[in-house]
Design an enzyme around this catalytic site. Structure first.
Site: not given
Ligand code: NAD
Length: 348
Positions: A128-130, A155, A159, A184, A195, A212, A277, A280-281
């Protein structure tokens, strides 16, 4: 097209789920394994239409369960691993960081060991960009792949730690890896605690929409399908060891996002409710995607087109998000979890 075996972790979640739909359609000759422990964010109903397809398989397991993971890798001999599984909600990480260390750090390290053991052809880590921390409001500054990692939330700290392990397995053991860092996402099957789906579902329920602070935090929004296409490209064309940032130059304040949705749904801005808020936002995230553009990626969605499609999807799939919200382990973070608000209050 060559036969390949793919392991997708976290494929019951939002982005992993969309990625599986995209890959099953595009590569019928690939065998696709979805490994997911099914936390509150995991949901298999979204895959009902592909359950009977012979090249889709589901395995329920914890990515940090070393014995199970090693056994599975030795049995299936995956070619590619695309690692989405994570605890992904910043608010939850403020309340309970430990599960984030377990899944995001230890889980990634277990998968890396398993991937090394069977010499996978690619380990693609979805980050993630975070991990870069926050930018100020200067519209000329962006995160590039060389920006220092300065995560601000538990979080993003987990990552970033995982990213460093992925890098180290490439440098130390020569594991063919890529890391993608995306802005995002929004789109179908997004859990209603985040959101955009929160705003849409609250409006559909005739409820207030919480934001927030003053709503002036800026995020760079990308349609989930554009993210899936970028991952597909990196998987097949990414140079080993490289990081690719993914973002669509769709910067919006949270307030603008909510107002755009309210307007598109014919509702008044009066439904907006400002809440204290988050700790650490981060003020602003913005991606410079020129490296992945040079690889051949271009987003298909503008924010305007994507948001209309997403609103329509949530209107048409009320059963899906209502059953997600009715789960016993769903916390209504929109109203602020009581533990989160007490942490917030103590900090003022
Ligand atoms: P999500 O929370 O919707 O899905 C996460 C999935 O991982 C869920 O199905 C959960 O059951 C599974 N999971 C959690 N713990 C687990 C474990 N211990 N073993 C096996 N499975 C497990 O997340 P998302 O929004 O789909 O994000 C997916 C990835 O993309 C993440 O790594 C996140 O950091 C990254 N990401 C998300 C965004 C975003 O905007 N949502 C942006 C950039 C990167």
């Amino acid at each position: 097209m060559l036969y390949k075996k793919l392991l997708v972790t976290g494929g019951a979640g939002f982005i992993g789920g969309n990625f599986i739909h995209y890959m099953v359609d595009k590569y019928p000759e690939y065998d696709i394994f979805n490994l997911d422990i099914l936390t509150y964010a995991g949901d298999l109903t979204k895959h009902q239409h592909i359950e009977a397809i012979p090249n889709y398989h589901f395995v329920q397991a914890d990515v940090a369960d070393r014995d199970t993971i090693i056994r599975l890798f030795e049995k299936e001999k995956f070619d590619f691993v695309i690692h989405f599984a994570a605890e992904s909600h910043v608010d939850r990480s403020i309340i309970d960081p430990e599960i984030f260390v377990h899944t995001n750090v230890m889980g990634t390290q277990v998968l890396l060991d398993a991937a090394k053991q069977i010499s996978v052809k690619k380990f693609l880590h979805v980050s993630t960009d975070e991990v870069y921390g926050a930018l100020d409001d200067d519209p000329e500054t962006f995160f590039t792949e060389d920006t220092a990692l300065q995560p601000n939330s538990p979080y993003s700290a987990t990552k970033a730690s995982a990213d460093l392990f992925v890098r180290a397995y490439h440098e130390t053991y020569g594991l063919p890896v890529n890391i993608t860092r995306c802005s995002n996402n929004y789109g179908p099957y997004h859990f209603p605690e985040k959101l955009i789906p929160l705003t849409i579902t609250r409006i559909l329920n005739n409820q207030k929409v919480p934001i927030y602070g003053k709503g002036n935090h800026i995020r760079d929004w990308l349609h989930v399908l554009d993210h899936c296409m970028a991952i597909d490209l990196v998987l097949h064309k990414g140079l080993d060891g490289e990081v690719y940032n993914i973002g669509g130059h769709n910067e919006r304040t949270n307030l603008d996002v909510v107002k755009t949705i309210a307007q598109a749904m014919g509702k008044s801005e009066k439904l907006i409710e400002f809440v204290p808020d988050r700790l650490g936002h981060d003020q602003r995230y913005a991606i410079d995607p020129s490296k992945i553009e040079r690889l051949g990626w271009k987003p298909a969605y503008t924010f305007e087109k994507g948001i209309i499609q997403t609103i329509a999807w949530y209107m048409e799939h009320q059963e899906w998000w209502k059953q997600m919200m009715n789960r016993p382990d769903h916390h209504d973070f929109s109203r602020q979890d009581s533990r989160l608000s007490s942490i917030c209050k103590n900090s003022f």
